[in-house]
Scaffold this active site. Structure first.
Site, PDB file in Angstrom:
ATOM      1  N   ASP A  92       0.853  -1.192   0.000  1.00 48.00           N
ATOM      2  CA  ASP A  92       0.000   0.000   0.000  1.00 48.00           C
ATOM      3  C   ASP A  92       0.886   1.238   0.000  1.00 48.00           C
ATOM      4  O   ASP A  92       1.786   1.356   0.833  1.00 48.00           O
ATOM      5  CB  ASP A  92      -0.913   0.018   1.230  1.00 48.00           C
ATOM      6  CG  ASP A  92      -1.949   1.113   1.097  1.00 48.00           C
ATOM      7  OD1 ASP A  92      -2.780   1.026   0.171  1.00 48.00           O
ATOM      8  OD2 ASP A  92      -1.911   2.081   1.878  1.00 48.00           O
TER       9      ASP A  92
ATOM     10  N   ASP B 135      10.178 -14.880  45.023  1.00 49.82           N
ATOM     11  CA  ASP B 135      11.384 -15.686  44.806  1.00 49.82           C
ATOM     12  C   ASP B 135      11.810 -16.321  46.124  1.00 49.82           C
ATOM     13  O   ASP B 135      11.235 -16.017  47.187  1.00 49.82           O
ATOM     14  CB  ASP B 135      12.508 -14.822  44.202  1.00 49.82           C
ATOM     15  CG  ASP B 135      13.357 -15.641  43.228  1.00 49.82           C
ATOM     16  OD1 ASP B 135      13.670 -16.809  43.551  1.00 49.82           O
ATOM     17  OD2 ASP B 135      13.697 -15.126  42.148  1.00 49.82           O
TER      18      ASP B 135
ATOM     19  N   PHE C  21       8.128 -21.296  44.440  1.00 49.59           N
ATOM     20  CA  PHE C  21       6.944 -21.382  43.567  1.00 49.59           C
ATOM     21  C   PHE C  21       6.503 -22.811  43.257  1.00 49.59           C
ATOM     22  O   PHE C  21       5.440 -23.032  42.708  1.00 49.59           O
ATOM     23  CB  PHE C  21       7.034 -20.493  42.322  1.00 49.59           C
ATOM     24  CG  PHE C  21       8.252 -20.665  41.422  1.00 49.59           C
ATOM     25  CD1 PHE C  21       8.680 -21.898  41.011  1.00 49.59           C
ATOM     26  CD2 PHE C  21       8.903 -19.529  40.954  1.00 49.59           C
ATOM     27  CE1 PHE C  21       9.759 -22.035  40.162  1.00 49.59           C
ATOM     28  CE2 PHE C  21       9.994 -19.657  40.099  1.00 49.59           C
ATOM     29  CZ  PHE C  21      10.427 -20.909  39.709  1.00 49.59           C
TER      30      PHE C  21
HETATM   31  C1  M5T Z   1       3.116   8.207  -5.720  1.00 51.04           C
HETATM   32  C2  M5T Z   1       2.827   7.251  -6.860  1.00 51.04           C
HETATM   33  C3  M5T Z   1       1.892   6.260  -6.752  1.00 51.04           C
HETATM   34  N1  M5T Z   1       1.634   5.420  -7.805  1.00 51.04           N
HETATM   35  C4  M5T Z   1       0.595   4.367  -7.693  1.00 51.04           C
HETATM   36  O1  M5T Z   1      -0.364   4.705  -6.723  1.00 51.04           O
HETATM   37  C5  M5T Z   1      -1.063   3.518  -6.332  1.00 51.04           C
HETATM   38  C6  M5T Z   1      -1.246   3.589  -4.835  1.00 51.04           C
HETATM   39  O2  M5T Z   1      -2.419   2.960  -4.486  1.00 51.04           O
HETATM   40  P1  M5T Z   1      -2.470   1.609  -3.654  1.00 51.04           P
HETATM   41  O3  M5T Z   1      -3.728   1.637  -2.872  1.00 51.04           O
HETATM   42  O4  M5T Z   1      -1.222   1.415  -2.877  1.00 51.04           O
HETATM   43  O5  M5T Z   1      -2.528   0.469  -4.745  1.00 51.04           O
HETATM   44  P2  M5T Z   1      -3.609   0.197  -5.858  1.00 51.04           P
HETATM   45  O6  M5T Z   1      -3.153   0.762  -7.146  1.00 51.04           O
HETATM   46  O7  M5T Z   1      -4.975   0.602  -5.404  1.00 51.04           O
HETATM   47  O8  M5T Z   1      -3.538  -1.358  -5.997  1.00 51.04           O
HETATM   48  P3  M5T Z   1      -3.852  -2.464  -4.873  1.00 51.04           P
HETATM   49  O9  M5T Z   1      -2.538  -3.009  -4.441  1.00 51.04           O
HETATM   50  O10 M5T Z   1      -4.696  -3.494  -5.571  1.00 51.04           O
HETATM   51  O11 M5T Z   1      -4.606  -1.819  -3.745  1.00 51.04           O
HETATM   52  C7  M5T Z   1      -0.188   2.360  -6.730  1.00 51.04           C
HETATM   53  O12 M5T Z   1      -0.804   1.668  -7.809  1.00 51.04           O
HETATM   54  C8  M5T Z   1       1.107   3.013  -7.186  1.00 51.04           C
HETATM   55  O13 M5T Z   1       1.704   2.263  -8.206  1.00 51.04           O
HETATM   56  C9  M5T Z   1       2.304   5.547  -9.002  1.00 51.04           C
HETATM   57  O14 M5T Z   1       2.044   4.810  -9.971  1.00 51.04           O
HETATM   58  N2  M5T Z   1       3.282   6.510  -9.098  1.00 51.04           N
HETATM   59  C10 M5T Z   1       3.568   7.380  -8.099  1.00 51.04           C
HETATM   60  O15 M5T Z   1       4.458   8.249  -8.253  1.00 51.04           O
END
Ligand code: M5T
Length: 668
Positions: free
Chosen positions: A88, A535, A562
């Site tokens: 995330d 103890d 104990f």
């Molecule tokens: C800052 C930044 C972020 N991202 C994308 O932002 C999403 C974050 O969202 P997430 O919730 O972590 O992931 P998701 O895309 O919702 O996918 P999931 O893992 O299924 O939750 C991811 O995609 C990252 O690449 C970029 O591609 N480039 C950047 O410079």
């Protein structure tokens, strides 16, 4: 940290990326990883206000994403993955957490808050290792970490912002930008891992895999691993079964309503066809499974994060050269040399400590070998060798001006741990290692042949006599032993005392609590807690010597045995470094007595070195077993099962990264 090959270790395993992010897919495929993509259904709705730091939110979300997929696959995909990777990414600025914008206005709000400023991008990563067992149960091991990268945006005009937003790029990206594409135009500088901003910290991930699969071994590695990873947030050891903040606690298994964090002890999930109707939320998934699962089948999985100080390697890899010869890798040779020389290092440390070299150089830094020799009443030649050896081990620093003799002073390490009066002094324990453990280990071959301790050979007395001697005959021996326990308790006490939220307990009893060092750490960490140290009478009498100057009146001492006497009443019993020393029968007597003293909801906090479940580490625990005390070393699961037979349900297991791990159990 030396990075070893890791991607190849996953060959042949079913690796699953629990993410719909095309960037994560690309980063991992480019690294040569073969995996399936199963996007997580976990909704990113955790209450951010409940997390102390933004990275904790990212890590928890990553965990929930990965766990949801790990739990769903055996039912929906009818196959169990070997490992599931969740991630995330969040952007933080001015105390706000920015995720993906919901619309263009939201993207504008985010991007304008980043304009002209430095912000942080955190990616939390969770690796869930699944172990399918013969009875179709699946155990999960969870490893998690995060990486932070700082990014500075240029000052951005509104026109620029809207042009960028209208490109459509911001919408599926945290913070509303993609550094890898058009968003790169907005960025003045990046400090840290670029791929972490894009969505996946590949380098840190590989280091984590290295820890999991290769278990790095040289002491240099261990140090840099702990420094690097702890700096950037590796190895959070949150228990996976706890509902994440913002998700409801499950009450049906709650052993104590006071302690909501221990309310959800459902972990090993047994597959049943009736269990396929599950909610999308991972926590609800656990709940719904538990409804179908017989209480006796509902056990725990443990967050058995591997300790950073992994065991020294047992495998020597041979490189095949171009000519087909085999050649020993330099680091492997070093590994073997370190193992061969390990005892020399230990003994140099013991000797310098015993001869008070560190205390001397603390009060009089800058002495040369002859001056030290005079003070410690030793030969100049021998002292010079000892001082030089200590320098090579990082225990002393030497300085030398042209044409002058080298002079010595303590390093930070020795000032912290080796001085008699340092708060984290291990000197007492080092002396115990020198005087008691060392002689036992010099008879290791006999110990292995006979499967028994070697007290008689080492000290001319049987183990029982030794114990008697230690405790009843010689005041000095008794003090020495207590000093050893005191120093270990002082160094580990805080980590154990703060391993869990103990706010629901008002009174605790530290069984075999010796000098009270651990008890004081508990009262320091928990203002509402009073601790009774229980103890042997002789120990309680001598414990006066170790009382801190400003005694805390929430710590009291009661004398007794104990195994025989009635235990003081308490809500929480603490057993720190006790069980491993005793044979099964005695352990059983002690646990029965504690169980009898406990009412439902009372706690038992067990602190020991927990062996890895596969018994491959940590070396500290396995080497300790070699001294063949009457007891044994066990894993968290083994301890948990043992406690379960005495009516205690394990609520949490924590690998503290200190010398001892901890487990909190609740009387059912
Ligand atoms: C800052 C930044 C972020 N991202 C994308 O932002 C999403 C974050 O969202 P997430 O919730 O972590 O992931 P998701 O895309 O919702 O996918 P999931 O893992 O299924 O939750 C991811 O995609 C990252 O690449 C970029 O591609 N480039 C950047 O410079």
């Amino acid at each position: 940290m030396v990075l070893n090959p890791v991607i190849s270790k996953l060959a042949g395993k079913l690796v699953v990326l629990a993410s719909a992010s095309p960037r994560r897919l690309e980063i991992l495929s480019n690294a040569g990883l073969r995996f399936e993509v199963v996007p997580s259904w976990f909704k990113e709705t955790l209450d951010k206000g409940l997390f102390k730091a933004p990275h904790e939110y990212a890590v928890e979300t990553a965990k929930q994403k990965a766990l949801e997929v790990a739990r769903r696959m055996p039912f929906k995909h009818l196959k169990t993955p070997d490992i599931v990777i969740g991630a995330d990414t969040i952007v933080t600025v001015d105390g706000m957490i920015l995720e993906k914008p919901v619309d263009k206005e939201d993207a504008y709000r985010m991007l304008s808050s980043l304009s002209g400023k430095e912000h942080s991008v955190f990616t939390g990563v969770a690796i869930v290792v699944c172990h399918e067992k013969e009875n179709e149960e699946v155990d999960y091991q969870l490893f998690d970490f995060y990486e932070e990268t700082k990014v500075k945006f240029a000052d951005l005009s509104d026109n620029m912002l809207w042009e960028y937003i209208n490109s459509g790029e911001p919408m599926d990206k945290a913070g509303g930008y993609g550094i890898q594409a058009l968003g790169g135009m907005l960025v003045e500088y990046v400090h840290g891992d670029f791929l972490n901003v894009v969505g996946f910290p590949l380098n840190h991930f590989c280091k984590q895999l290295d820890l999991i699969y290769n278990r790095c071994t040289s002491s240099a590695d261990q140090e840099s691993v702990s420094v690097r990873l702890s700096h950037n947030g590796s190895h959070a050891t949150t228990i996976v079964t706890q509902p994440p903040p913002g998700l409801p606690a499950q009450s049906s298994h709650s052993p104590s309503s006071k302690n909501s964090s221990s309310a959800n002890p459902v972990h090993k999930v047994k597959r049943k066809s009736s269990e396929s109707e599950v909610d999308e939320s991972s926590w609800m998934l656990v709940n719904s499974l538990s409804k179908h699962t017989d209480a006796r089948e509902a056990e725990f999985i443990y967050n058995t994060t591997l300790p950073l100080t992994a065991s020294r390697g047992q495998v020597i890899e041979l490189n095949v050269t171009e000519h087909g010869d085999t050649e020993l890798k330099k680091e492997d040779l070093q590994r073997i040399i370190d193992l061969m020389d390990g005892f020399k290092s230990s003994k140099a440390l013991f000797t310098a400590s015993k001869m008070c070299v560190f205390d001397l150089l603390q009060s009089r830094p800058g002495l040369d070998a002859a001056q030290v020799a005079q003070e410690i009443k030793a030969s100049v030649k021998g002292t010079a060798c000892l001082l030089e050896a200590c320098v090579s081990l990082g225990l002393l620093k030497s300085k030398q001006r042209a044409c002058q003799k080298p002079v010595y002073e303590n390093t930070d390490l020795s000032s912290r741990f080796l001085l008699s009066d340092a708060p984290s002094s291990l000197r007492g324990y080092i002396q115990h290692c020198n005087d008691t453990v060392w002689p036992l280990f010099s008879h290791l071959e006999s110990a292995v042949r006979e499967g028994a301790n070697q007290h008689e050979k080492a000290f001319g007395k049987t183990s029982k006599d030794m114990f008697q001697d230690t405790f009843y005959n010689s005041q000095e021996a008794k003090l020495r032993f207590m000093n050893a326990m005191h120093s270990i308790a002082k160094v580990t006490g805080r980590a154990v005392a703060t391993a869990f939220d103990l706010s629901s307990f008002k009174t605790a009893c530290d069984l075999g609590g010796c000098t009270g060092a651990m008890a004081y750490e508990f009262t320091k960490a928990h203002p509402g807690l009073s601790v009774t140290v229980f103890d042997l009478p002789a120990v309680v009498e001598m414990s006066e010597h170790f009382r801190p100057l400003h005694t805390d009146n929430r710590v009291s001492f009661v004398a007794g045995d104990f195994f025989k006497d009635e235990l003081p009443k308490a809500d929480l019993y603490i057993l720190a470094r006790i069980l491993h020393d005793w044979p099964d029968e005695k352990v059983c007597i002690l646990l029965s007595k504690i169980a009898n003293a406990c009412t439902a909801g009372c706690g038992l906090l067990l602190s020991e070195i927990f062996l890895d479940e596969d018994r491959r580490g940590p070396s500290r625990g396995l080497l300790q077993a070699l001294s063949m005390s009457e007891g044994k070393q066990s894993s968290a699961t083994e301890y948990s099962l043992l406690l379960k037979t005495h009516g205690f349900i394990t609520a949490h297991v924590r690998h503290t990264d200190n010398l001892l791990d901890a487990m909190l159990c609740i009387k059912a």
